[in-house]
Scaffold this motif. Structure first.
Motif, PDB file in Angstrom:
ATOM      1  N   SER A  60     -16.906 -20.171 -32.189  1.00 27.97           N
ATOM      2  CA  SER A  60     -18.101 -19.277 -31.705  1.00 27.97           C
ATOM      3  C   SER A  60     -17.205 -18.308 -30.819  1.00 27.97           C
ATOM      4  CB  SER A  60     -19.012 -20.109 -30.875  1.00 27.97           C
ATOM      5  OG  SER A  60     -19.643 -19.100 -30.253  1.00 27.97           O
ATOM      6  N   PHE A  61     -16.150 -18.716 -30.006  1.00 27.34           N
ATOM      7  CA  PHE A  61     -15.198 -18.273 -29.293  1.00 27.34           C
ATOM      8  C   PHE A  61     -14.503 -17.204 -30.046  1.00 27.34           C
ATOM      9  CE2 PHE A  61     -11.347 -17.025 -26.881  1.00 27.34           C
ATOM     10  CZ  PHE A  61     -11.780 -16.777 -25.570  1.00 27.34           C
ATOM     11  N   ARG A  62     -13.916 -17.616 -30.952  1.00 28.19           N
ATOM     12  CA  ARG A  62     -13.138 -16.771 -31.714  1.00 28.19           C
ATOM     13  C   ARG A  62     -14.047 -15.652 -32.541  1.00 28.19           C
ATOM     14  NH1 ARG A  62      -9.611 -15.127 -31.226  1.00 28.19           N
ATOM     15  NH2 ARG A  62      -8.410 -15.101 -32.943  1.00 28.19           N
ATOM     16  N   GLN A  63     -15.206 -15.748 -32.824  1.00 23.77           N
ATOM     17  CA  GLN A  63     -16.104 -14.824 -33.227  1.00 23.77           C
ATOM     18  C   GLN A  63     -16.229 -13.818 -32.122  1.00 23.77           C
ATOM     19  OE1 GLN A  63     -19.732 -16.387 -34.622  1.00 23.77           O
ATOM     20  NE2 GLN A  63     -20.243 -14.489 -35.550  1.00 23.77           N
ATOM     21  N   ARG A  64     -16.508 -14.303 -30.924  1.00 18.26           N
ATOM     22  CA  ARG A  64     -16.817 -13.295 -29.938  1.00 18.26           C
ATOM     23  C   ARG A  64     -15.484 -12.516 -29.542  1.00 18.26           C
ATOM     24  NH1 ARG A  64     -16.760 -10.147 -26.854  1.00 18.26           N
ATOM     25  NH2 ARG A  64     -18.033  -9.816 -24.876  1.00 18.26           N
ATOM     26  N   GLN A 110      -4.525 -11.697 -29.734  1.00 13.96           N
ATOM     27  CA  GLN A 110      -4.051 -11.835 -28.490  1.00 13.96           C
ATOM     28  C   GLN A 110      -5.061 -12.630 -27.444  1.00 13.96           C
ATOM     29  OE1 GLN A 110      -4.223  -9.202 -30.168  1.00 13.96           O
ATOM     30  NE2 GLN A 110      -4.702  -7.254 -29.075  1.00 13.96           N
ATOM     31  N   ASP A 111      -6.372 -12.556 -27.702  1.00 13.61           N
ATOM     32  CA  ASP A 111      -7.521 -12.844 -26.926  1.00 13.61           C
ATOM     33  C   ASP A 111      -7.732 -14.345 -27.048  1.00 13.61           C
ATOM     34  OD1 ASP A 111      -7.565 -10.339 -25.846  1.00 13.61           O
ATOM     35  OD2 ASP A 111      -9.316  -9.962 -27.068  1.00 13.61           O
ATOM     36  N   ASP A 112      -7.187 -15.230 -27.718  1.00 11.27           N
ATOM     37  CA  ASP A 112      -7.239 -16.466 -28.160  1.00 11.27           C
ATOM     38  C   ASP A 112      -6.653 -17.590 -27.022  1.00 11.27           C
ATOM     39  OD1 ASP A 112      -7.584 -18.893 -29.374  1.00 11.27           O
ATOM     40  OD2 ASP A 112      -6.197 -18.749 -30.791  1.00 11.27           O
ATOM     41  N   TYR A 113      -7.690 -17.500 -26.043  1.00 15.55           N
ATOM     42  CA  TYR A 113      -7.387 -18.476 -24.820  1.00 15.55           C
ATOM     43  C   TYR A 113      -8.832 -18.808 -24.483  1.00 15.55           C
ATOM     44  CZ  TYR A 113      -5.638 -19.512 -20.193  1.00 15.55           C
ATOM     45  OH  TYR A 113      -5.391 -20.205 -19.082  1.00 15.55           O
ATOM     46  N   VAL A 114      -9.048 -20.125 -24.830  1.00 21.59           N
ATOM     47  CA  VAL A 114     -10.241 -20.700 -24.391  1.00 21.59           C
ATOM     48  C   VAL A 114     -10.255 -21.989 -23.806  1.00 21.59           C
ATOM     49  CG1 VAL A 114     -10.677 -21.592 -26.889  1.00 21.59           C
ATOM     50  CG2 VAL A 114     -12.581 -21.293 -25.116  1.00 21.59           C
ATOM     51  N   HIS A 115     -10.745 -22.274 -22.707  1.00 23.26           N
ATOM     52  CA  HIS A 115     -10.599 -23.509 -21.830  1.00 23.26           C
ATOM     53  C   HIS A 115     -12.179 -24.152 -21.703  1.00 23.26           C
ATOM     54  CE1 HIS A 115      -6.451 -24.007 -21.176  1.00 23.26           C
ATOM     55  NE2 HIS A 115      -6.534 -22.523 -20.867  1.00 23.26           N
ATOM     56  N   MET A 116     -12.291 -25.768 -22.386  1.00 26.14           N
ATOM     57  CA  MET A 116     -13.437 -26.308 -22.106  1.00 26.14           C
ATOM     58  C   MET A 116     -13.833 -26.284 -20.588  1.00 26.14           C
ATOM     59  SD  MET A 116     -15.955 -27.492 -23.581  1.00 26.14           S
ATOM     60  CE  MET A 116     -15.183 -28.204 -25.452  1.00 26.14           C
ATOM     61  N   GLU A 138      -3.163 -17.943 -31.213  1.00 25.00           N
ATOM     62  CA  GLU A 138      -2.950 -16.621 -31.197  1.00 25.00           C
ATOM     63  C   GLU A 138      -2.315 -16.018 -32.368  1.00 25.00           C
ATOM     64  OE1 GLU A 138      -1.772 -16.944 -26.286  1.00 25.00           O
ATOM     65  OE2 GLU A 138      -0.405 -17.487 -27.813  1.00 25.00           O
ATOM     66  N   GLY A 139      -2.753 -16.543 -33.431  1.00 19.88           N
ATOM     67  CA  GLY A 139      -2.131 -16.060 -34.792  1.00 19.88           C
ATOM     68  C   GLY A 139      -0.734 -16.197 -35.110  1.00 19.88           C
ATOM     69  N   SER A 140      -0.255 -17.352 -34.187  1.00 20.13           N
ATOM     70  CA  SER A 140       1.455 -17.488 -34.209  1.00 20.13           C
ATOM     71  C   SER A 140       1.402 -18.367 -35.502  1.00 20.13           C
ATOM     72  CB  SER A 140       1.514 -18.283 -33.169  1.00 20.13           C
ATOM     73  OG  SER A 140       1.171 -19.596 -33.065  1.00 20.13           O
ATOM     74  N   GLY A 141       0.527 -18.902 -36.103  1.00 18.41           N
ATOM     75  CA  GLY A 141       0.834 -19.844 -37.196  1.00 18.41           C
ATOM     76  C   GLY A 141       1.175 -21.340 -36.852  1.00 18.41           C
ATOM     77  N   TYR A 142       0.950 -21.318 -35.516  1.00 16.38           N
ATOM     78  CA  TYR A 142       1.491 -22.652 -34.823  1.00 16.38           C
ATOM     79  C   TYR A 142       0.213 -23.306 -34.041  1.00 16.38           C
ATOM     80  CZ  TYR A 142       6.131 -21.251 -36.138  1.00 16.38           C
ATOM     81  OH  TYR A 142       6.921 -20.893 -36.605  1.00 16.38           O
ATOM     82  N   GLY A 143      -0.037 -24.533 -34.341  1.00 18.90           N
ATOM     83  CA  GLY A 143      -1.368 -24.897 -33.345  1.00 18.90           C
ATOM     84  C   GLY A 143      -0.762 -26.367 -32.727  1.00 18.90           C
ATOM     85  N   PHE A 144      -1.850 -26.957 -32.267  1.00 18.51           N
ATOM     86  CA  PHE A 144      -1.365 -28.228 -31.647  1.00 18.51           C
ATOM     87  C   PHE A 144      -2.158 -29.712 -32.108  1.00 18.51           C
ATOM     88  CE2 PHE A 144       0.986 -25.435 -29.022  1.00 18.51           C
ATOM     89  CZ  PHE A 144       2.001 -26.188 -28.299  1.00 18.51           C
ATOM     90  N   ARG A 145      -1.481 -30.420 -32.291  1.00 22.69           N
ATOM     91  CA  ARG A 145      -2.191 -31.593 -32.896  1.00 22.69           C
ATOM     92  C   ARG A 145      -2.251 -32.745 -31.598  1.00 22.69           C
ATOM     93  NH1 ARG A 145       1.124 -35.664 -34.880  1.00 22.69           N
ATOM     94  NH2 ARG A 145       2.581 -34.040 -35.275  1.00 22.69           N
TER      95      ARG A 145
END
Length: 430
Positions: A316-320, A325-331, A402-409
């Protein structure tokens, strides 16, 4: 023929009337909220200067949270529903500017304040708000903190008017130690941080917990650097590499972290990074493949946290905000806003004392993430997660950063009871 037409008309209109009946309450609620004065919250943050990207990222989170509240009709109050708005006040990364922003917000009639991206700024805001509330009991200000994590803020400097929704530095260090203590190959570590209250607290607690959890690990470097003023971290990275440290532990954030990891990559440092904020704001892209399996971060939530509701929340955040570069969301920021709205509705008024009385009893669940405000010191208690950087598509890494191709597990979940730590707060209540 007339009867037939009339019957047919009734058959057509009845379903339409039912639809109007069902949607009318929501439409009315939104209309009512739109006609009422908004509940205003002042965001006091670095919106210009070297840390402007962090302030803008926070603002996106809070705007999104407010949009969600307003879409369901606003804040429900006896006099009518009211919309929630966040108004921007630029601290420019300076404590004096933060105080000036606070004065401006108060002059503008705002009594709810949010800030977080500097513990030193939070400390001066707490002092100023305490003094203001003593002088102006009819215009008391309430302070919500989403990121300033110096432990002192809910210990020696605790205030009835201050509520922290992030885990403090000691809690975060303890969570990192849950992973570090099991890394039996680790024998040496380099501690580095920003030279202000938060950075000092991180290094102080890291030394303490390493001594308890891993006394066999040698601290081969321990230094602080000016915050937000270092443009070239190559000299620091060179020292880290020369020390032979197998890992770096840092609480750095914003450009101070991004530039540090970039420099480490450039000098060929191959050790691990134990970080507070290595999962955002350009860090994964800056370090690239060199960070796979080596950059570790602690947070209250990650995009790859398990569960359908967590995934829906992130989508939902990514849709908004679809720009990478705006991919920064904190619960925690979403929980903070939900807790504020819940407390205002329970208080039935927008007066700060009444809201604070409800906020310190907050228990909130959102997107399956639960948190509780500890009334004794106003430190939010919630689970903490530790995650490691990996390539998108690897097991447990559906989403990248952030579209980097890397995420966190996610590799470790520490429940709220285990994350909780003792406090030294002696709360003075009005």
């Amino acid at each position: 023929m007339y009867f037939f037409k009339r019957s047919l008309l009734k058959q057509l209109l009845l379903p339409l009337a039912l639809v109007v009946f069902l949607i009318a309450p929501k439409v009315f609620a939104q209309s009512a909220a739109a006609t009422q004065p908004p509940v205003r919250v002042a965001l006091i943050e670095s919106l210009s200067g070297p840390f402007a990207n962090t302030g803008e990222a926070v603002f996106r989170n809070l705007v999104w949270a407010a949009e969600r509240v307003n879409a369901r009709g606003g804040i429900k109050l006896p006099g009518g529903n009211r919309p929630l708005v966040f108004e921007r006040y630029d601290s420019k990364g300076q404590n004096e500017e933060a105080l000036s922003a606070l004065r401006s917000a108060i002059d503008d009639g705002i009594t709810l304040v949010a800030q977080g991206n500097s513990s030193s700024a939070a400390a001066v805001l707490i002092d100023a708000i305490n003094k203001h509330n003593e002088r102006e009991p009819g215009k008391r200000v309430l302070f919500m903190n989403y990121s300033a994590v110096d432990p002192i803020l809910t210990n020696e400097k605790c205030s009835y008017w201050h509520f922290r929704f992030d885990a403090h530095a000691d809690m975060r260090v303890a969570a990192l130690m849950e992973v570090l203590k099991d890394d039996k190959a680790l024998k040496s570590i380099y501690l580095i941080g920003q030279d202000y209250s938060f950075g000092q607290a991180v290094l102080r607690e890291s030394r303490k917990q390493l001594g308890v959890q891993r006394p066999d690990v040698q601290i081969v470097g321990d230094e602080l650097h000016p915050m937000g003023r270092v443009k070239d971290f190559i000299p620091y990275a060179t020292k880290i590499k020369a020390s032979g440290a197998q890992a770096v532990l840092t609480g750095n954030w914003g450009n101070d972290l991004t530039l540090l990891v970039k420099a480490a990559r450039e000098v060929g440092y191959e050790g691990s990074f134990y970080t507070f904020y290595g999962n955002a704001l350009g860090v994964p892209a800056a370090i690239g493949d060199a960070g796979v399996g080596k950059v570790i971060a602690v947070a209250d939530w990650f995009p790859n946290s398990a569960g359908a509701s967590s995934e829906a929340f992130y989508k939902s955040f990514r849709q908004r905000f679809p720009k990478p570069q705006d991919d920064y969301v904190h619960m925690r920021m979403q929980l903070m806003v939900e807790a504020l709205v819940q407390s205002i509705e329970k208080a039935g008024v927008t007066e700060s004392s009444a809201i604070a009385a409800q906020l310190e009893k907050t228990s909130i669940v959102f997107a399956s993430h639960k948190g509780v405000m500890r009334s004794a010191d106003h430190q939010f208690q919630q689970p903490l997660l530790v995650a490691v950087m990996d390539r998108q598509g690897a097991p447990g890494v559906k989403f990248d950063v952030e579209g980097s191709g890397y995420g966190f597990r996610v590799i470790k979940t520490i429940d709220a009871a285990r994350s909780e730590q003792p406090h030294s707060c002696k709360m003075i209540r009005p």
